[in-house]
Write an enzyme that holds these catalytic residues in place. Sequence first.
Site, PDB file in Angstrom:
ATOM      1  N   ASN A   1      10.468 -42.335  25.126  1.00  0.00           N
ATOM      2  CA  ASN A   1       9.903 -43.007  26.293  1.00  0.00           C
ATOM      3  C   ASN A   1       9.012 -44.139  25.772  1.00  0.00           C
ATOM      4  O   ASN A   1       7.916 -43.891  25.280  1.00  0.00           O
ATOM      5  CB  ASN A   1       9.088 -41.989  27.101  1.00  0.00           C
ATOM      6  CG  ASN A   1       8.382 -42.613  28.282  1.00  0.00           C
ATOM      7  OD1 ASN A   1       8.604 -43.786  28.604  1.00  0.00           O
ATOM      8  ND2 ASN A   1       7.523 -41.838  28.936  1.00  0.00           N
ATOM      9  N   TRP A   2       9.520 -45.367  25.877  1.00  0.00           N
ATOM     10  CA  TRP A   2       8.757 -46.511  25.354  1.00  0.00           C
ATOM     11  C   TRP A   2       7.601 -46.902  26.271  1.00  0.00           C
ATOM     12  O   TRP A   2       6.780 -47.730  25.907  1.00  0.00           O
ATOM     13  CB  TRP A   2       9.686 -47.708  25.137  1.00  0.00           C
ATOM     14  CG  TRP A   2      10.468 -47.648  23.861  1.00  0.00           C
ATOM     15  CD1 TRP A   2      10.510 -46.635  22.957  1.00  0.00           C
ATOM     16  CD2 TRP A   2      11.322 -48.676  23.346  1.00  0.00           C
ATOM     17  NE1 TRP A   2      11.333 -46.958  21.915  1.00  0.00           N
ATOM     18  CE2 TRP A   2      11.851 -48.199  22.129  1.00  0.00           C
ATOM     19  CE3 TRP A   2      11.716 -49.940  23.793  1.00  0.00           C
ATOM     20  CZ2 TRP A   2      12.733 -48.956  21.348  1.00  0.00           C
ATOM     21  CZ3 TRP A   2      12.596 -50.694  23.031  1.00  0.00           C
ATOM     22  CH2 TRP A   2      13.100 -50.207  21.811  1.00  0.00           C
TER      23      TRP A   2
ATOM     24  N   HIS B   1       7.092 -38.717  35.575  1.00  0.00           N
ATOM     25  CA  HIS B   1       6.193 -38.671  34.411  1.00  0.00           C
ATOM     26  C   HIS B   1       4.737 -38.618  34.902  1.00  0.00           C
ATOM     27  O   HIS B   1       4.403 -39.219  35.927  1.00  0.00           O
ATOM     28  CB  HIS B   1       6.408 -39.898  33.518  1.00  0.00           C
ATOM     29  CG  HIS B   1       5.699 -39.796  32.213  1.00  0.00           C
ATOM     30  ND1 HIS B   1       4.365 -40.100  32.080  1.00  0.00           N
ATOM     31  CD2 HIS B   1       6.120 -39.393  30.995  1.00  0.00           C
ATOM     32  CE1 HIS B   1       4.003 -39.889  30.814  1.00  0.00           C
ATOM     33  NE2 HIS B   1       5.051 -39.461  30.139  1.00  0.00           N
TER      34      HIS B   1
ATOM     35  N   GLU C   1       5.440 -31.292  29.690  1.00  0.00           N
ATOM     36  CA  GLU C   1       4.505 -32.104  28.921  1.00  0.00           C
ATOM     37  C   GLU C   1       3.062 -31.753  29.298  1.00  0.00           C
ATOM     38  O   GLU C   1       2.552 -32.254  30.305  1.00  0.00           O
ATOM     39  CB  GLU C   1       4.746 -33.588  29.212  1.00  0.00           C
ATOM     40  CG  GLU C   1       6.135 -34.064  28.849  1.00  0.00           C
ATOM     41  CD  GLU C   1       6.168 -35.572  28.631  1.00  0.00           C
ATOM     42  OE1 GLU C   1       6.341 -35.984  27.490  1.00  0.00           O
ATOM     43  OE2 GLU C   1       5.971 -36.313  29.605  1.00  0.00           O
TER      44      GLU C   1
ATOM     45  N   GLY D   1      -0.204 -38.434  24.214  1.00  0.00           N
ATOM     46  CA  GLY D   1      -0.876 -39.593  23.625  1.00  0.00           C
ATOM     47  C   GLY D   1      -2.178 -39.286  22.905  1.00  0.00           C
ATOM     48  O   GLY D   1      -2.943 -40.192  22.583  1.00  0.00           O
TER      49      GLY D   1
ATOM     50  N   SER E   1       2.679 -35.688  21.984  1.00  0.00           N
ATOM     51  CA  SER E   1       2.324 -35.904  20.575  1.00  0.00           C
ATOM     52  C   SER E   1       3.349 -35.306  19.602  1.00  0.00           C
ATOM     53  O   SER E   1       2.982 -34.745  18.561  1.00  0.00           O
ATOM     54  CB  SER E   1       0.923 -35.369  20.284  1.00  0.00           C
ATOM     55  OG  SER E   1      -0.029 -36.094  21.061  1.00  0.00           O
TER      56      SER E   1
ATOM     57  N   GLY F   1       6.780 -40.205  23.052  1.00  0.00           N
ATOM     58  CA  GLY F   1       6.193 -41.499  23.417  1.00  0.00           C
ATOM     59  C   GLY F   1       5.858 -42.296  22.175  1.00  0.00           C
ATOM     60  O   GLY F   1       6.718 -42.940  21.567  1.00  0.00           O
ATOM     61  N   GLY F   2       4.593 -42.237  21.754  1.00  0.00           N
ATOM     62  CA  GLY F   2       4.083 -43.056  20.656  1.00  0.00           C
ATOM     63  C   GLY F   2       4.957 -43.107  19.408  1.00  0.00           C
ATOM     64  O   GLY F   2       5.194 -44.186  18.855  1.00  0.00           O
TER      65      GLY F   2
HETATM   66  P1  PGA Z   1       3.333 -39.056  23.360  1.00  0.00           P
HETATM   67  O1  PGA Z   1       3.900 -39.279  24.845  1.00  0.00           O
HETATM   68  O2  PGA Z   1       4.489 -38.634  22.497  1.00  0.00           O
HETATM   69  O3  PGA Z   1       2.785 -40.399  22.958  1.00  0.00           O
HETATM   70  O4  PGA Z   1       2.302 -38.003  23.438  1.00  0.00           O
HETATM   71  C1  PGA Z   1       4.790 -38.375  25.420  1.00  0.00           C
HETATM   72  C2  PGA Z   1       5.126 -38.761  26.822  1.00  0.00           C
HETATM   73  O5  PGA Z   1       4.221 -39.216  27.563  1.00  0.00           O
HETATM   74  O6  PGA Z   1       6.289 -38.649  27.257  1.00  0.00           O
END
Ligand code: PGA
Length: 224
Positions: free
Chosen positions: A7-8, A96, A153, A159, A190, A209-210
Site C-alpha cells: 500500500n503506497w 483502510h 491491521e 507506521g 510495520s 506500507g512503509g
Molecule cells: P505500515 O502500514 O506497514 O507502514 O505500518 C501498513 C498499512 O497501513 O497498511
Amino acid sequence: MKYIVANWKSNHNVSSANIFFQNLANLQKEKSIKNKIVIAPPFNLLETSQKQIQEKKLPINLALQNLSPFASGSYTGEVGPENIKNQNIQYVILGHSERRKFFNETNQLIAKKIKLALAYNLIPILCLDMPYLEKQASFLKNLDLTKIIIAYEPLEAIGTGANQNSKVTQKKITEIQKFFPKSPILYGGSVKPNNVAEYLEISNGVLVGGASLEAKSWFKIMNS
Ligand code: PGA
C-alpha cells in the site's frame, strides 16, 4: 501461495515510481514466484506502474487504494470502477484505517464500495475496524466471502515500527475467522523484511506500507 500486498498510500510520483520499478527489475531476475504480489499505487501512478510492470515482465498485479461508491458520473474527485476499466486492475483496498479516520468512512459506506467492487470483478481487500468486527460482517452477510480478502491491521502497529507480537496476531486471526471463515486473512502493521516470515506462518499474507516504498526492502518481502 501468500498474498503480499503493498500500500503506497499517498507516496511516490511518476519519476520515483519509475525508479522503483527499474531498481526492482534489477533485483528480480526470477519472473515467476510462489506468492501473489499486489501493489496499490496512488490513482495517478497506475498507468506508469502498469507500463513498467509489463515492460519489465514483473510478476505484479495492481490494486486501487480506494473506490467511489458510484460506478461513474457526476461525483467530483471520485474514481469509480467504470473509470479504470481496461486497465487490468484486479484488487482494491477498502476501509483502510486512514480512510476511516481522515475521510470519515463508515462500515456502511465501505460495504457499498465492496458490493460495487465485486460487481465489477475487483477483489476487495477489506481492512477491518476490529471493535466493529461483527457489524462489519453483518453488512456483508449476503456476499460471497470467498471473493473478499480481509486485512487485520492493529492501529498501534501502523507506521510506528511497533509490529504486533505474532502470538497476539494469531489469536486475533482466530477471532476474525469466526466471522469470515472463507476469506484469506492478511496481517498489516510495520511489516518489514526482518519480521515478515513470522506473519506469513500464521496468516494468508501481509499488507505492507512503509517497507513497500523502496525496491530493496520490497524485493525481500515479496520473495519471502
Ligand atoms: P505500515 O502500514 O506497514 O507502514 O505500518 C501498513 C498499512 O497501513 O497498511
